[in-house]
Design an enzyme around this catalytic site. Structure first.
Site, PDB file in Angstrom:
ATOM      1  CE  LYS A 239      -3.715  -1.850   2.988  1.00 58.08           C
ATOM      2  NZ  LYS A 239      -4.895  -1.642   2.136  1.00 58.08           N
ATOM      3  NE  ARG A 313     -11.193 -10.112  -1.121  1.00 56.30           N
ATOM      4  CZ  ARG A 313     -11.611  -9.200  -1.982  1.00 56.30           C
ATOM      5  NH1 ARG A 313     -12.019  -9.550  -3.188  1.00 56.30           N
ATOM      6  NH2 ARG A 313     -11.600  -7.919  -1.663  1.00 56.30           N
TER       7      ARG A 313
END
Length: 459
Positions: A239, A313
């Site tokens: 990120k 997830r």
């Protein structure tokens, strides 16, 4: 100290709730000194407006609290909560408060008194509220304490809230209520067939783990699964710095289900509760999982990794597969899962996916009573091909950026095979302070679910 309401006290100083329609009559009924003060201060009964009133000796003898019009009041989730911080020390009681606002006023007061003071002393709110007539004080206190726990866990920086510390928080909660905790850690995750949890967490020196809390021996079964990514660098798909600044909150799903577990256990909910927390740190090292890897999940499905920053997830997938091996009556996941959910609904609304209309209807009916708004999102089946890459069963990060929250929910649905499943794609953070809702970590959906559970788990 945990948040507590004071016992009913006739000697407590009164707070008079006022709407614009009742303002003039309320002012006329005040003693002359207090009436003159209120007029001089131009008190208008706007929602959230609090005005202490002088007594004959000049000391504070009471207060006015503005409710505003119903339309204006809807802009504040807890329109009366500011009184807890604005009124002086002592015990206070509401009078002329509509019955439908009493629980909201009590809960908002307790949530307003929250202070995150682990690292720096914070001035406590000095005023106490006597429990309004007609509410269940123990239930309100349990809801507030659960929210305080969630806020504390999210607000704690990752330096002090890694997988081991999250496990410690679960064990402390379990010890309080006689629950049981089993933890599977490090290489044992591979031995016990939790390959995705291990893959995401293996790059960090802080060992990944699955925390399994159980409580209760009778009643319907409720399994909560919370995303516990204690810090998310994005992995090898690193990120940018601006996007990494709030990643201590990426365990907000785990923090929220632990807060909800407190509410349930503190009130002796008649159910069998299981809380599963895959706790990891998504780090960068030579051991990190890579873009292009294909990993096999606990239930046998293969997943192509197209972005290591779509890790939540993955850890949820193994935990959901485990949860469904027992077929709970209701399965719930909570996760700070996608930025797409924030683009769709902003930080204030909790997006919810439901496999049955009846379950969402029960949740939507209960949410306003808990001052915890939710909004339904669809498991849109025509988007299923978007999560099927061709060389594996599933793609963890479909290209194109379309319907990001929906495709993430569809991904989880491949592992959440229980007939009744609710998934919350929460934000877990208040970017701007409001009465009862300070800037910082925040639970979303937990109180709505707590309020709805009697209907959701009705025999």
């Amino acid at each position: 100290m945990p948040p507590r309401l004071a016992p009913a006290d006739a000697d407590a100083r009164p707070i008079t709730a006022v709407t614009p329609d009742t303002l003039e009559a309320t002012l006329e009924a005040l003693p002359e000194l207090a009436r003159g003060w209120a007029r001089a201060r131009a008190f208008s009964a706007a929602p959230g407006e609090i005005l202490p009133l002088p007594g004959p000796d000049g000391a504070v003898a009471g207060a006015l609290a503005g409710l505003g019009t119903p339309e204006a009041r809807a802009r504040l989730r807890f329109p009366l909560a500011g009184a807890a911080s604005l009124l002086p020390e002592g015990t206070w009681r509401y009078q002329s408060l509509p019955e439908g606002l009493r629980a909201n006023a009590a809960l908002g007061w307790l949530l307003e008194t929250y202070r995150f003071d682990i690292y720096r002393a914070q001035t406590p709110a000095p005023a106490r509220l006597a429990a309004p007539e007609g509410i269940d004080p123990a239930r309100i206190e349990a809801m507030a304490t659960g929210e305080w726990l969630t806020r504390d866990l999210i607000n704690t920086p990752a330096s002090d809230m890694g997988p081991a510390e999250l496990e410690g928080a679960a064990k402390t909660l379990a010890a309080t209520f006689g629950a049981r905790v089993e933890t599977i850690e490090g290489a044992d995750l591979l031995e016990r067939n939790f390959p995705l949890i291990h893959a995401v967490g293996r790059a960090s020196p802080r060992a990944p783990r699955l925390i399994d809390l159980r409580w209760g021996d009778t009643g319907p079964t409720l399994t909560l699964v919370g995303k516990g990514v204690c810090f998310d660098t994005g992995g090898l798909n690193l990120k940018p710095g601006a996007s990494m600044g709030l990643m201590k909150k990426d365990m907000g799903g785990a923090a929220t289900v632990l807060g909800l577990a407190h509410m349930l256990m503190a009130t002796g909910a008649p159910l069998r509760l299981r809380v599963l927390t895959p706790a990891v740190e998504n780090s960068v090292s030579g051991q990190a999982f890579r873009p292009g890897d294909i990993l096999r999940a606990r239930n046998g499905l293969t997943v192509e990794i197209n972005n290591t920053d779509a890790e939540g997830r993955l850890v949820l997938a193994d935990a959901l597969a485990l949860a469904c091996e027992e077929t709970p009556d209701l399965l719930v996941s909570m996760a700070t899962l996608t930025g797409a959910a924030r683009v769709a609904l902003g930080p204030d609304l909790a997006p919810v996916y439901a496999t049955t209309d009846a379950d969402f209807a029960a949740l939507a009916e209960a949410a306003p009573r808990a001052s915890d708004p939710v909004w339904r999102m669809p498991f849109h089946i025509p988007y299923e091909p978007m999560i099927e890459p061709g060389i594996a069963d599933l793609d963890n990060a479909p290209s194109g950026g379309m319907a990001g929250s929906i495709t993430a929910a569809l991904f989880l649905r491949r592992f959440a095979t229980a007939p009744r499943y609710l998934h919350f794609d929460i934000y877990g953070w208040n970017p701007q302070p409001a009465p009862g809702r300070p800037k910082g970590g925040a639970g979303q959906g937990a109180r709505a679910l707590f309020e709805a559970l009697p209907a959701l788990l009705r025999p």
